[in-house]
Design a protein around this motif. Structure first.
Motif, PDB file in Angstrom:
ATOM      1  N   LYS A  42       0.849  -1.184   0.000  1.00 19.82           N
ATOM      2  CA  LYS A  42       0.000   0.000   0.000  1.00 19.82           C
ATOM      3  C   LYS A  42       0.890   1.241   0.000  1.00 19.82           C
ATOM      4  O   LYS A  42       1.843   1.319   0.777  1.00 19.82           O
ATOM      5  CB  LYS A  42      -0.898   0.019   1.232  1.00 19.82           C
ATOM      6  CG  LYS A  42      -1.799   1.257   1.335  1.00 19.82           C
ATOM      7  CD  LYS A  42      -2.408   1.401   2.717  1.00 19.82           C
ATOM      8  CE  LYS A  42      -3.384   0.271   2.995  1.00 19.82           C
ATOM      9  NZ  LYS A  42      -4.047   0.449   4.325  1.00 19.82           N
ATOM     10  N   VAL A  72       2.425   4.745 -10.964  1.00 16.81           N
ATOM     11  CA  VAL A  72       1.384   3.754 -10.728  1.00 16.81           C
ATOM     12  C   VAL A  72       0.751   3.404 -12.070  1.00 16.81           C
ATOM     13  O   VAL A  72       0.355   4.290 -12.827  1.00 16.81           O
ATOM     14  CB  VAL A  72       0.300   4.303  -9.774  1.00 16.81           C
ATOM     15  CG1 VAL A  72      -0.826   3.291  -9.608  1.00 16.81           C
ATOM     16  CG2 VAL A  72       0.913   4.657  -8.414  1.00 16.81           C
ATOM     17  N   ALA A  74      -2.327   1.322 -13.844  1.00 19.27           N
ATOM     18  CA  ALA A  74      -3.627   0.779 -13.437  1.00 19.27           C
ATOM     19  C   ALA A  74      -4.517   0.555 -14.648  1.00 19.27           C
ATOM     20  O   ALA A  74      -4.280   1.081 -15.738  1.00 19.27           O
ATOM     21  CB  ALA A  74      -4.301   1.741 -12.462  1.00 19.27           C
ATOM     22  N   VAL A  89      -4.422  10.108  -2.384  1.00 21.29           N
ATOM     23  CA  VAL A  89      -4.876   8.769  -2.770  1.00 21.29           C
ATOM     24  C   VAL A  89      -4.198   7.693  -1.931  1.00 21.29           C
ATOM     25  O   VAL A  89      -3.139   7.903  -1.346  1.00 21.29           O
ATOM     26  CB  VAL A  89      -4.600   8.487  -4.267  1.00 21.29           C
ATOM     27  CG1 VAL A  89      -5.390   9.431  -5.152  1.00 21.29           C
ATOM     28  CG2 VAL A  89      -3.103   8.561  -4.573  1.00 21.29           C
ATOM     29  N   GLU A  90      -4.841   6.529  -1.923  1.00 16.74           N
ATOM     30  CA  GLU A  90      -4.283   5.323  -1.319  1.00 16.74           C
ATOM     31  C   GLU A  90      -4.350   4.240  -2.393  1.00 16.74           C
ATOM     32  O   GLU A  90      -5.430   3.926  -2.894  1.00 16.74           O
ATOM     33  CB  GLU A  90      -5.102   4.926  -0.104  1.00 16.74           C
ATOM     34  CG  GLU A  90      -4.599   3.680   0.600  1.00 16.74           C
ATOM     35  CD  GLU A  90      -5.442   3.360   1.817  1.00 16.74           C
ATOM     36  OE1 GLU A  90      -5.153   3.938   2.889  1.00 16.74           O
ATOM     37  OE2 GLU A  90      -6.394   2.572   1.678  1.00 16.74           O
ATOM     38  N   VAL A  91      -3.179   3.721  -2.746  1.00 16.03           N
ATOM     39  CA  VAL A  91      -3.102   2.744  -3.826  1.00 16.03           C
ATOM     40  C   VAL A  91      -2.615   1.415  -3.264  1.00 16.03           C
ATOM     41  O   VAL A  91      -1.590   1.356  -2.573  1.00 16.03           O
ATOM     42  CB  VAL A  91      -2.144   3.208  -4.949  1.00 16.03           C
ATOM     43  CG1 VAL A  91      -2.140   2.201  -6.090  1.00 16.03           C
ATOM     44  CG2 VAL A  91      -2.543   4.591  -5.457  1.00 16.03           C
ATOM     45  N   GLN A  92      -3.357   0.348  -3.563  1.00 25.77           N
ATOM     46  CA  GLN A  92      -2.962  -1.003  -3.164  1.00 25.77           C
ATOM     47  C   GLN A  92      -2.669  -1.820  -4.420  1.00 25.77           C
ATOM     48  O   GLN A  92      -3.363  -1.681  -5.437  1.00 25.77           O
ATOM     49  CB  GLN A  92      -4.074  -1.671  -2.357  1.00 25.77           C
ATOM     50  CG  GLN A  92      -4.297  -1.038  -0.999  1.00 25.77           C
ATOM     51  CD  GLN A  92      -5.477  -1.639  -0.273  1.00 25.77           C
ATOM     52  OE1 GLN A  92      -6.596  -1.568  -0.756  1.00 25.77           O
ATOM     53  NE2 GLN A  92      -5.217  -2.239   0.881  1.00 25.77           N
ATOM     54  N   ALA A 109      -1.429  -1.206  -9.791  1.00 29.04           N
ATOM     55  CA  ALA A 109      -2.538  -0.987  -8.876  1.00 29.04           C
ATOM     56  C   ALA A 109      -3.648  -2.013  -9.035  1.00 29.04           C
ATOM     57  O   ALA A 109      -4.014  -2.398 -10.151  1.00 29.04           O
ATOM     58  CB  ALA A 109      -3.099   0.411  -9.077  1.00 29.04           C
ATOM     59  N   THR A 111      -6.328  -1.524  -6.488  1.00 27.53           N
ATOM     60  CA  THR A 111      -7.380  -0.590  -6.070  1.00 27.53           C
ATOM     61  C   THR A 111      -6.769   0.795  -5.893  1.00 27.53           C
ATOM     62  O   THR A 111      -5.601   0.924  -5.489  1.00 27.53           O
ATOM     63  CB  THR A 111      -8.027  -1.012  -4.735  1.00 27.53           C
ATOM     64  OG1 THR A 111      -7.051  -0.948  -3.687  1.00 27.53           O
ATOM     65  CG2 THR A 111      -8.614  -2.403  -4.818  1.00 27.53           C
ATOM     66  N   ILE A 112      -7.566   1.810  -6.203  1.00 27.01           N
ATOM     67  CA  ILE A 112      -7.171   3.198  -5.976  1.00 27.01           C
ATOM     68  C   ILE A 112      -8.310   3.890  -5.249  1.00 27.01           C
ATOM     69  O   ILE A 112      -9.438   3.940  -5.755  1.00 27.01           O
ATOM     70  CB  ILE A 112      -6.879   3.939  -7.299  1.00 27.01           C
ATOM     71  CG1 ILE A 112      -5.741   3.259  -8.070  1.00 27.01           C
ATOM     72  CG2 ILE A 112      -6.536   5.408  -7.025  1.00 27.01           C
ATOM     73  CD1 ILE A 112      -5.481   3.866  -9.439  1.00 27.01           C
TER      74      ILE A 112
END
Length: 476
Positions: A42, A72, A74, A89-92, A109, A111-112
């Motif tokens: 993350k 990133v 995606a 943002v939080e990117v997993q 990525a 999920t964003i």
């Protein structure tokens, strides 16, 4: 049944097992520096750019840990209208090797999540624009998100750590000297006096909160001298204040000062050696720890500064006396605004000329006139030109960076001077230091912001502080 010890060990094993299965939170700097791919990571930060193509969505995000952004990659389906420049943002996803030469790793990525949207039209910082320092100074509450100020603050952080490391590695004890004090450190500058709000509203009352007038400190030196009588080598690093009504590019009302005191030293050369070692060690550390951040300044702000600093780090600093300095200035072909005369203080224009005359390397000027300097500086007992064992360190483009001296440790000399100045009662405690185990000692102070201004080549000192105070647009 398990005993208490075995039961505790089993519990520790139980609570530690799931940790390996948790996702790993990485800073951008850590992700960029990773050597191997990693799954279930993350990364949190702010979007620096968004580029959407038919088959792939590219983001660049930054969290302040690095000048470089993390790319990133995606699926376009993860894009939404709040995913804009400046949004949080939080990117997993998975950390994978990047196919591009300019980067080692990128984040694929899964999920964003937009934690905080940003109105890009109203946001004063624009993507892909190199904003001048004068422009971002208008937004003290937002300017840290600019690349230049971000680099500056990382450099400040590393320089602060390097200063502490230098002194601690050399056996100095760190002392927290008072910010509120009744001591005006005579000769150090104009003072900000402290009053309570009631005193401000009722000036007729003569009472003081501390029973005596109190000020914001202009220097921790005299407090350090107290501590040097017990710990030999001490230093402090904290805020100091000067109420000089100056709006110049080299003065601040609030700034940080590095100060040190050394007991059992009878030589001004010892003080100068610590000054030189401190400057070179801290500067080398900053260059080593923040190469990209320093490069930004030396490439876009002050292109010639890198070569100047390399010359400074390689060469021994020059030493000249005040007498020699005045003679050099008198023989100069340059016309000065302030005419150089023996017994007069050196002005900034004089200091810059002396550095240029000496080959654009830092210059120590020593042994200033007795009447120019404060009471605590050691009398050289030299006639007919009466001087004290004082030193100023001058650097290219700035002028004075450090100032110091041997302190007057001889009770008769100190008492005589305080009597002439009418300060005996106020400094009785200072005289006591000379009665009980007095030793030869000395020290110096260095303005931290002026140091940063010099090594980075920044023209206006207000651009090396986190918050430009009393901005016309925002008073923080």
């Amino acid at each position: 049944m398990l005993g208490p010890r075995r039961g505790w060990q089993a519990l520790r094993r139980c609570v530690s097992l799931p940790r390996a299965q948790r996702e790993v939170r990485l800073r951008v700097r850590e992700a960029l520096g990773a050597r191997e791919p990693a799954g279930e990571v993350k990364v949190q930060g702010w979007v620096r750019s968004v580029r959407s193509q038919k088959e792939v969505l590219f983001l660049h995000i930054n969290d302040g840990s690095s000048l470089e952004n993390l790319q990133v990659v995606a699926d376009p389906s993860l894009e939404n209208r709040d995913l804009t420049f400046g949004s949080a943002v939080e990117v997993q996803g998975k950390l994978v090797k990047s196919p591009h030469r300019m980067q080692n790793m990128e984040l694929k990525a899964e999920t964003i999540r937009v934690v905080g949207p940003c109105d890009t039209l109203a946001f004063p910082l624009k993507t892909k624009e190199r904003h001048p320092l004068e422009y971002v100074r208008q937004f003290p509450h937002l300017r840290c998100r600019n690349n230049t100020l971000g680099s500056l603050l990382r450099i400040r952080s590393e320089a602060t750590a390097a200063i502490h490391s230098f002194f601690q590695d050399n056996g100095y004890v760190h002392i927290h000297t008072p910010i509120i004090t009744s001591n005006d450190c005579e000769g150090a500058g104009e003072l900000f006096q402290i009053e309570t709000s009631n005193e401000a509203r009722e000036p007729a009352e003569k009472t003081h909160f501390f029973d005596v007038p109190a000020f914001l400190t202009v220097s921790g030196q005299l407090h350090l001298e107290v501590m040097a009588g017990a710990f030999t080598h001490v230093f402090t690093f904290g805020p100091t204040f000067r109420a000089e009504n100056s709006q110049s590019r080299r003065h601040l009302a609030e700034f940080y000062m590095v100060e040190a005191e050394l007991s059992f030293t009878e030589s001004l050369e010892d003080i100068m050696q610590v000054m030189e070692d401190l400057f070179k060690t801290v500067t080398s550390t900053v260059f080593s720890k923040c190469p990209r951040d320093v490069e930004l300044f030396h490439k876009y702000i002050a292109p010639a500064q890198k070569d100047r600093l390399e010359k400074t780090l390689k060469n021994k600093f020059v030493i000249i006396s005040y007498n020699e300095a005045v003679e050099i200035l008198k023989q100069a072909s340059q016309t000065f605004t302030f005419k150089p005369e023996w017994g007069c203080d050196l002005q900034t224009e004089h200091e810059k000329y002396l550095v240029k005359h000496c080959g654009e390397v830092p210059v120590f000027v020593i042994n200033y006139p007795y009447d120019l300097k404060p009471f605590y500086m050691r009398d050289n007992e030299d006639g007919p030109q009466h001087t004290v064992a004082a030193v100023d360190l001058l650097v290219p483009g700035i002028g004075e960076l450090c100032g110091g001296s041997l302190r007057e440790e001889r009770l008769p000399f100190l008492r005589s001077r305080l009597q002439r100045l009418g300060l005996t009662d106020a400094y009785q405690w200072y005289l006591d230091l000379r009665k009980f185990g007095s030793v030869p000692h000395g020290g110096f102070g260095m303005g931290f912001e002026r140091y940063l201004q010099y090594i980075l080549g920044v023209e206006n000192i207000k651009d090396v502080i986190p918050f430009p105070r009393f901005s016309h647009s925002c008073l923080l």
